[in-house]
Structure formats: C-alpha cells, structure tokens
Design an enzyme around this catalytic site. Structure first.
Site, PDB file in Angstrom:
ATOM      1  CB  CYS A   2      45.601  41.785  43.963  1.00  0.00           C
ATOM      2  SG  CYS A   2      46.177  41.177  42.332  1.00  0.00           S
ATOM      3  CD  GLU A 102      42.542  36.656  44.680  1.00  0.00           C
ATOM      4  OE1 GLU A 102      42.997  35.798  45.867  1.00  0.00           O
ATOM      5  OE2 GLU A 102      43.181  38.390  44.872  1.00  0.00           O
TER       6      GLU A 102
END
Length: 232
Positions: A2, A102
């Site tokens: 992340c 993402e």
C-alpha cells in the site's frame, strides 16, 4: 503493498467515527503518500489523534531520516521480524482512511490507477505499528507503517497485497495494551476488504503534488501518460 491512500473527511467526522479528540485543524487529504505527516491513533493514546510520519525507521537504525523504504510490513510475519517485533508487541496504531489506491499493470509500462473504498465512502482503519526515534538534530520523531495482507478477491484482480483493514471490534483489541499475542495473531490472520468496491480514477493521483477532491472521483480508465484505454 500500500503506497497511497485517502482520508477525505472533516475533523468532526474523524472524531465521531473513532471517538477520539483531535487538537489541531485537519484538512481532508485525497492523496496521502509516504513521508507525509498524517493522523493515527496509538495504543498509548487511544482517546486522541496523533500526527506521525508515514515511513518507519526500525529501532535498530539510529538517527536515520524518515524512510520511504519501510512503509509496509506483512501481517503474516510482523510478529517474527527483528525489525518490527518490538513495535508489534508494544506500539500498535490505527491509520484512519476512506480509500486506498493500486495500479493495474497493462503491459510493461502502462499502469491504470484504481481506488478501493466502501460503497458509502465510510471511514475505516488500517492496522499499523509505530516507532519513535531521535533525528540528527536531537528531535523526537514518530513514524508508522501499514500492515498488509493477502488481497480480497476484488483487490487480487489488481495487486497481490492489500492493507489490513480492521473491523470495529478488532480496532479496540488492536489498541488495547493487554490484548494477548495469540489474539493479535488471530486479528492479523482475519479476512480484509470483502465489502470494498473499486473504480478507476484520474492519473492525477500519480503525482503526490495533486491532493484535491478530483483525485477520488470516478474517471475513465487512463494510463500514467493520460492515454485512455478500454482495458481498465
């Protein structure tokens, strides 16, 4: 991994959701990146927000600057790693968020940004650990990292890791100093993110200089060069 998330909420919304006091002004953030100063809630001060830098410096690395290398740790092994074990045992935190990003790879160079959030755009919390150290000027700095886990079916279409999102009951256990290590391991082994939805966003998110509400809006699939594609 992340490496970018959002917290596009007002101060009063954060205080109400987490039942914690924020003593400074806070402006919504739509494109949070490593090395930035952002709100967290720690096991040492669960009734208030603290502001820590994202990017932990392990306790074996003395007098080092905030590190972008250490921004995540695997939930499956955080309790075993020498660099993170102490923080896992004594310095846990919640990282408030309302979404994360993402990038879907299409070929060797093309990447399409996606945002993952709850259908109602509600707040949630990542599991994290934090560290304290002195910089070269003798000042005390606080840093944190986000724990990651195996992806939900939705996230797995884009990436092989995702941040560990805690449910509300586990948030309390994660912050409780007296939660047993076995209970903490059970939390880390839990499922995460099944309730999320995803959509493509503007490639403006690629630059940390961009931090506006337009970042989180749905957008036609486009790569980092601004080229629109039908394969998002």
């Amino acid at each position: 991994m992340c490496g970018r998330y959002s917290l596009g909420k007002q101060k009063f919304e954060l205080e109400d959701r987490f039942q914690a006091e924020m003593l400074v002004d806070f402006k919504p953030r739509y494109n949070i990146a490593p090395s930035q100063l952002v709100p967290v809630i720690t096991s040492e001060s669960p009734k208030g927000f603290s502001f820590f830098y994202w990017g932990i410096t392990p306790d074996f690395a003395k007098n080092k600057p905030v590190s972008q290398q250490f921004i995540n740790a695997k939930a499956e092994t955080v309790h075993e790693k020498v660099s993170f074990k102490s923080s896992f045992q004594r310095r846990r935190c919640l990282i408030p968020a309302d979404g994360f990003y993402e990038w879907k790879k299409l070929g060797k160079k093309t990447k399409i940004p996606y945002r993952f959030a709850r259908p109602d755009e509600g707040l949630f919390a990542f599991a994290g650990i934090w560290e304290e150290y002195e910089n070269d000027k003798g000042e005390t700095n606080h840093t944190f990292l986000i724990l990651t886990t195996a992806p939900s079916p939705l996230v797995s279409e884009i990436h092989d890791r995702m941040p560990l999102i805690l449910n509300r009951e586990d948030e309390k256990k994660w912050l409780d100093k007296y939660t047993s290590e076995q209970s903490l391991k059970s939390i880390l082994a839990g499922h995460s993110g099944d309730e999320l939805v995803s959509y493509t966003v503007s490639p403006l998110v690629n630059s940390v200089q961009n931090d506006s509400p337009s970042i989180i809006r749905k957008s036609s699939p486009a790569d980092q060069f601004g080229n629109y594609t039908l394969f998002g």
